[in-house]
Write a protein that holds these residues in place. Structure first.
Motif, short mmCIF file in Angstrom:
data_model
loop_
_atom_site.label_atom_id
_atom_site.label_comp_id
_atom_site.label_asym_id
_atom_site.label_seq_id
_atom_site.Cartn_x
_atom_site.Cartn_y
_atom_site.Cartn_z
N THR A 488 33.17 -15.00 65.06
CA THR A 488 33.06 -13.78 64.86
C THR A 488 31.22 -13.66 64.96
OG1 THR A 488 32.33 -15.73 63.18
CG2 THR A 488 34.23 -14.17 62.65
N VAL A 489 30.87 -13.09 64.30
CA VAL A 489 29.14 -12.99 64.66
C VAL A 489 29.14 -12.33 63.26
CG1 VAL A 489 26.98 -11.35 65.19
CG2 VAL A 489 29.52 -12.06 66.53
N GLN A 490 28.14 -12.60 62.47
CA GLN A 490 27.57 -12.80 61.06
C GLN A 490 25.77 -12.50 61.26
OE1 GLN A 490 28.91 -16.86 59.62
NE2 GLN A 490 30.21 -17.19 60.91
N ARG A 491 25.83 -11.90 60.04
CA ARG A 491 24.27 -11.30 59.96
C ARG A 491 23.94 -12.64 59.09
NH1 ARG A 491 24.45 -4.88 59.02
NH2 ARG A 491 26.48 -5.38 57.86
N VAL A 492 22.82 -13.14 58.83
CA VAL A 492 22.21 -13.85 57.83
C VAL A 492 20.84 -13.41 57.14
CG1 VAL A 492 21.03 -16.33 57.40
CG2 VAL A 492 23.10 -16.03 59.00
N VAL A 493 21.12 -13.41 56.06
CA VAL A 493 19.98 -12.55 55.28
C VAL A 493 19.00 -14.21 54.58
CG1 VAL A 493 18.94 -11.70 53.17
CG2 VAL A 493 21.44 -10.99 53.91
N LEU A 494 17.75 -13.85 55.26
CA LEU A 494 16.61 -15.35 55.20
C LEU A 494 15.82 -15.49 53.89
CD1 LEU A 494 15.65 -15.28 59.35
CD2 LEU A 494 17.47 -16.77 57.91
N PRO A 495 15.75 -16.12 53.18
CA PRO A 495 14.52 -15.90 52.27
C PRO A 495 13.47 -15.27 52.31
CG PRO A 495 14.93 -18.75 53.15
CD PRO A 495 15.74 -17.11 54.24
N ASN A 496 13.11 -14.48 53.72
CA ASN A 496 12.00 -13.53 53.79
C ASN A 496 12.77 -12.37 54.22
OD1 ASN A 496 12.68 -13.60 56.71
ND2 ASN A 496 11.03 -14.21 57.40
N ASN A 497 14.07 -12.06 53.68
CA ASN A 497 14.73 -10.75 53.81
C ASN A 497 15.03 -10.27 55.22
OD1 ASN A 497 15.01 -10.67 51.19
ND2 ASN A 497 13.75 -9.79 50.63
N GLU A 498 14.46 -11.08 56.51
CA GLU A 498 14.83 -10.98 58.01
C GLU A 498 16.56 -11.52 58.04
OE1 GLU A 498 12.54 -12.37 60.11
OE2 GLU A 498 10.27 -11.79 59.67
N LEU A 499 16.80 -10.09 58.75
CA LEU A 499 18.63 -10.39 59.03
C LEU A 499 18.18 -11.03 61.02
CD1 LEU A 499 20.03 -7.27 59.17
CD2 LEU A 499 20.26 -9.35 57.55
N ARG A 500 19.40 -12.02 60.69
CA ARG A 500 19.33 -13.27 61.42
C ARG A 500 20.78 -12.89 62.40
NH1 ARG A 500 17.29 -19.23 61.88
NH2 ARG A 500 15.59 -17.49 61.63
N TYR A 501 21.54 -12.59 63.87
CA TYR A 501 22.73 -12.34 63.78
C TYR A 501 23.25 -14.10 64.51
CZ TYR A 501 22.33 -7.32 63.78
OH TYR A 501 21.86 -6.05 63.31
N VAL A 502 24.04 -14.73 64.03
CA VAL A 502 24.55 -15.46 64.41
C VAL A 502 26.08 -15.54 64.71
CG1 VAL A 502 24.79 -17.82 63.52
CG2 VAL A 502 22.95 -17.15 63.19
N ARG A 503 26.28 -16.25 65.45
CA ARG A 503 27.22 -16.60 66.33
C ARG A 503 28.05 -17.58 66.19
NH1 ARG A 503 30.95 -13.53 69.95
NH2 ARG A 503 29.82 -11.63 69.91
#
Length: 988
Positions: A488-503
């Protein structure tokens, strides 16, 4: 003194005879050497021509062998034959100061694919040739006993050629020292020898004191051998006894050698290059399984070569040939197998030493059986190979065990380094307890502080983008249930509201306690996801550009195949359609028709109202065509005012005629352009396809022929192509070719029709009329070929011919005493527009008033043409009168007559012929005569057929008469006789 003088003279004669004898020896040596070389070259050519298996390498080995044995041969080459008619194997010899060249034609070599013969060319060094021939030895050979021993000769050898002698050998100044000559021919070459004694004849003569000393020396030379004979006889007896003792020792050594050879079973063999023979002694024959012969001098080469194993035969024969070629430089040493008659294999070792003798190489060697040693070595080699293989397999097994142990130790370390280098986190999830174990990197990926505690499902889901939570949970449950790999590919919302794509990638694993767990890794793919998004955007943009390019391509293709003004197909599109019809017609029968249209009076619209009006008319014509031509047929504009309709359907002549008539009717209607009515007609040529396989381009040509006929008939009509039209075109083309040929062959001549004074019937001149003396048709009048000549643009050339002929005939009449006051010559419009006309006329001897130029009325004298006006004025200044021909049928106005001021008007025959019956034409002629007289212009009536016509014209006041009533157009001789008979005819 007398005795001395006699001795000197006798000695000089003896010296001349000696020099000639020595020159004859040189001649014999040269002839012998040339013969030997030619025989060698012929033998070599025969050998390579007869050997069908000859290869390039063997050919060059043979060449090197010949060059090594004959040092005077510099080069042997293989070239094309320049003269294919040369006799096969015929020798040609050429010679100069540096080289001698011999060539002989031979068939193509086996490896060549061509069938033409070539030649074998041998180049020899001249100096080495004469050295090989022994010419240099004749400088210091012994002379006869009656000549002094220290005398030598000087030689010069020349090659005799027509008109010259080429020095080949010796001193060129020898000819100035009174030599004796000896000439001879050999092998097609003429050679000449010049010889004198060394130092000259004076030095050779010497003085009498020397002669007496020589005689004394000769006396002593007879006494001394007699004294030495006794001593030599004693020494001879002693040497004979020593030779017998040595012979006995050699016999003993030979017996011991033969015994040793028999004990070692060693055979002796000998090979001779000269005749390619091989001799074997009895032991060598038995070793090869061959029968023993009583005579060892029998050639055993074929048997010996056949006994050798087939796989070793070529190498053995090549080694033997190389030893022959190299001479003493390479020893023969080879091992080979022999197949015995009982089927067993025997291994042989043969060694020989080459000896060069009499120009050829001989090999003498020994051969011994090495079968036992060879088999033993093979067995030992096989056992060693087996032992080496087993040792290698054992070492490989030990290395593999060690390698696996090392790989297991490294695997864990590499895995950890790989995860760390890619920032991969590892996780282990428990689906029952809904919790997971994360390492430190997993916490970093999801933006959580690191903790040893397990991470709950709520903590994990809360880190994801709300839009991804449901899909990720469903994928995780499906993987746990089905056992499939989780990816799966997940979009992680970081504490600074940036998006990180994690597989996240995981696999279901069954633990030892029987519980299912999902174990996997997770890594950051933000850069890849953003790049993929950019690539998707770029692809979408590229797709849009491709669509734009496709549209642009379609536009370019459309523009390339269509006329930009009318949007009709252009000539290129028409050609493509015609070619396609021709291709389809070759597969199945096609029926089609072509209409070729040309707008009438289009040029006048362009010239008067401008190109914009012309463009408007072209657009109007295209709309008419598109409106009336059925759908599916092609309409094309192929030129300025030319259109083509390609009817691909099956049509009848009535259909095509109806279509053409509708187009003509529509085009005849005027259109408004900026307040002006523009009216333009159209001429149409129609052609239909004929035959089983019609040629579409030929049909277009036929339509063009029909269009030409429609214009000939008066324009604004249509015409169908017929075979008669084609015949007319062919006839016109034939006439055009014959006109051009007739001009080149001077077939055009000039006839003269006399002109008379209407009152006195005195001869006042003649009109020069061109006639064509056709080789088949006879005399052809002007009206039969005038139109074709104008189309060929040769009227200016014909006008020039008529003028020059008239001037020449005028001079001939003067020489005969015949008075022809003037000659009228017709001048065409193009001739009158020629800038070079005046310069050409100025170079002719034209007397004033003797030549008159007739200008046709259709030249448009009302127009202000500067070139025509200037030329007419300059023509009149040269003393040449101007006449207006065919007056009353063209466009000449009174203003034009006042401006031109011609000398005479010629009333056209169309007005003259009806004057006897038509009062109207008679009034017209009277008016013309009166107008001309008021302007001071004379009148000439042409076409006067009867005396009654002449009488009426005389009453009307016409000045001159011309026509069949007085004479037909006559040739020069007939005209001359006619003028000479005029006084007699008047009297009668």
């Amino acid at each position: 003194m007398l005795a001395d003088r006699h001795n000197v003279e006798r000695e000089r004669l003896q010296m001349q005879h000696y020099i000639l004898d020595r020159a004859d020896h040189v001649k014999t040596s040269i002839e012998k050497q040339i013969g030997l070389d030619i025989s060698l070259i012929r033998q070599f050519a025969d050998d390579i021509s007869d050997d069908e298996l000859l290869s390039p390498s063997e050919f060059y080995r043979m060449v090197n062998s010949v060059k090594s044995r004959h040092t005077h041969i510099k080069d042997i080459s293989y070239r094309d034959v320049s003269n294919p008619d040369r006799i096969a194997f015929s020798v040609q010899l050429s010679m100069d100061q540096e080289k001698i060249v011999v060539d002989i034609p031979i068939p193509p070599l086996p490896w060549e694919e061509k069938s033409n013969w070539n030649k074998f060319v041998v180049t020899m060094d001249s100096e080495r040739f004469f050295e090989t021939a022994g010419v240099l030895e004749h400088y210091a050979n012994d002379v006869s006993a009656s000549i002094q021993r220290d005398r030598d000769i000087e030689l010069a050898i020349y090659l005799n050629k027509p008109g010259e002698q080429i020095l080949l050998f010796g001193d060129s100044t020898l000819v100035d020292r009174n030599p004796v000559y000896l000439e001879f021919m050999h092998a097609g070459l003429g050679l000449k020898l010049a010889a004198i004694p060394k130092g000259g004849w004076e030095k050779a003569a010497g003085d009498l004191t020397g002669t007496r000393l020589i005689l004394g020396a000769l006396t002593l030379s007879m006494l001394i051998p007699m004294l030495l004979a006794t001593f030599l006889l004693r020494e001879r007896s002693r040497n004979i006894r020593a030779l017998k003792r040595r012979e006995q020792r050699l016999l003993d050594l030979s017996d011991r050698f033969d015994l040793a050879m028999q004990t070692a079973n060693i055979g002796i063999w000998e090979a001779v290059e000269k005749d390619e023979r091989l001799y074997l002694d009895s032991r060598a024959a038995r070793l090869h399984g061959l029968p023993v012969l009583d005579d060892d001098a029998v050639d055993r080469f074929p048997e010996w070569l056949a006994s050798v194993h087939a796989e070793d035969r070529d190498a053995l024969e090549r080694q033997l040939f190389d030893s022959f070629i190299s001479g003493q430089q390479q020893q023969f040493n080879v091992k080979y197998r022999v197949l015995l008659p009982d089927g067993t294999m025997r291994y042989m070792h043969s060694v020989a030493t080459p000896v060069f003798e009499n120009g050829y190489t001989e090999l003498t060697g020994v051969v011994l059986d090495v079968t036992t040693e060879t088999l033993m070595n093979q067995s030992l080699s096989i056992e060693k190979e087996n032992s080496d293989i087993k040792n290698a397999e054992l070492e490989l097994a030990l290395d593999e065990l060690s390698q696996r142990e090392h790989e297991l130790s490294e695997l864990s370390h590499r895995l950890d380094l790989a995860l760390a280098s890619y920032n991969c986190g590892t996780w282990e999830g428990d689906m029952v307890k809904r919790e997971a174990i994360w390492d430190e990197r997993m916490h970093q990926l999801y933006g959580l502080p690191f903790s040893d505690k397990k991470v709950s499902e709520h903590q994990w889901i809360s880190c994801l983008h709300p839009d991804d939570r449901r899909e990720v949970l469903l994928a995780t449950k499906r993987s746990a249930t089905s056992g499939q790999t989780l990816n799966t590919v997940q979009r992680v919302v970081l504490p600074n509201n940036e998006l990180r794509y994690v597989r996240s990638v995981g696999q279901v694993h069954m633990g030892r306690d029987g519980k299912k767990k999902i174990m996997g890794i997770a890594f950051d793919i933000t850069a890849d996801a953003l790049l993929a998004e950019q690539l998707r955007n770029a692809k979408a943009e590229a797709d849009m550009r491709n669509i734009e390019l496709e549209l642009a391509k379609n536009r370019i293709e459309y523009n390339a195949l269509h006329d930009p003004l009318t949007s009709l197909a252009n000539r290129r599109k028409l050609d493509m359609e015609l070619d396609e019809l021709s291709r389809e017609g070759s597969r199945q029968r096609q029926r089609f028709a072509i209409l070729h249209l040309d707008l009438d009076r289009f040029k006048e619209i362009n010239d008067t109202l401008g190109h914009a009006a012309g463009d408007a008319m072209l657009v109007h014509a295209s709309k008419i065509l598109m409106r009336h031509v059925p759908r599916g047929d092609l309409v094309a504009r192929i030129g300025g005012d030319e259109f083509v309709v390609l009817a691909k359907r099956t049509t009848t002549m009535d259909d095509l005629a109806a279509l053409a008539q509708r187009i003509i009717e529509e085009m005849s209607k005027p259109i408004d352009f900026e307040g002006f009515d523009c009216r333009c007609g159209v001429s149409i040529g129609i052609a239909q396809s004929i035959g089983a396989v019609p040629d579409a381009r030929k049909v277009l040509v036929n339509a063009d022929i029909a269009l030409y006929q429609a214009k000939e008939k008066g324009r604004n009509c249509f015409e169908f192509f017929t075979q008669d039209l084609q015949a007319n075109i062919i006839a016109k083309k034939r006439m055009a070719d014959e006109i051009l040929s007739g001009l080149d062959r001077d077939e055009f001549t000039v006839f003269y029709q006399p002109q008379f004074d209407a009152e006195t019937m005195r001869l006042t001149g003649a009109e020069a009329l061109v006639r064509w003396r056709h080789p088949d048709l006879g005399i052809v009048p002007t009206n039969r070929f005038l139109k074709v000549a104008e189309e060929l643009n040769v009227m200016a050339r014909i006008d020039q011919l008529v003028l020059q002929t008239a001037l020449k005939d005028q001079m001939r009449w003067i020489a005969r005493g015949i008075d022809v006051p003037r000659i009228s010559v017709n001048v065409s419009s193009k001739r009158l527009h020629d800038d070079q006309l005046i310069d050409q006329l100025a170079g002719l001897a034209i007397a004033e008033g003797r030549i008159c130029f007739e200008l046709v009325e259709s030249i448009f004298l009302d127009e202000s043409d500067e070139v025509v006006t200037r030329n007419i004025e300059r023509i009149k200044s040269l003393g040449i009168d101007i006449e207006i021909d065919d007056f009353g049928t063209g466009h000449t106005s009174i203003v034009s007559l006042l401006k031109l001021k011609p000398k005479r008007l010629k009333i056209d025959r169309q007005l003259v012929m009806p004057i006897l019956t038509s009062p109207q034409e008679r009034s017209v002629v009277r008016s013309i005569v009166e107008i001309a007289r008021s302007l001071g212009i004379e009148t000439v009536a042409e076409g006067v057929e009867t005396q009654d016509h002449g009488g009426v014209l005389r009453q009307l006041g016409c000045d001159y008469l011309q026509g069949y009533a007085f004479a037909r157009p006559l040739s020069f001789e007939d005209f001359s006789r006619f003028v000479s008979d005029l006084p007699r005819r008047k009297a009668s």
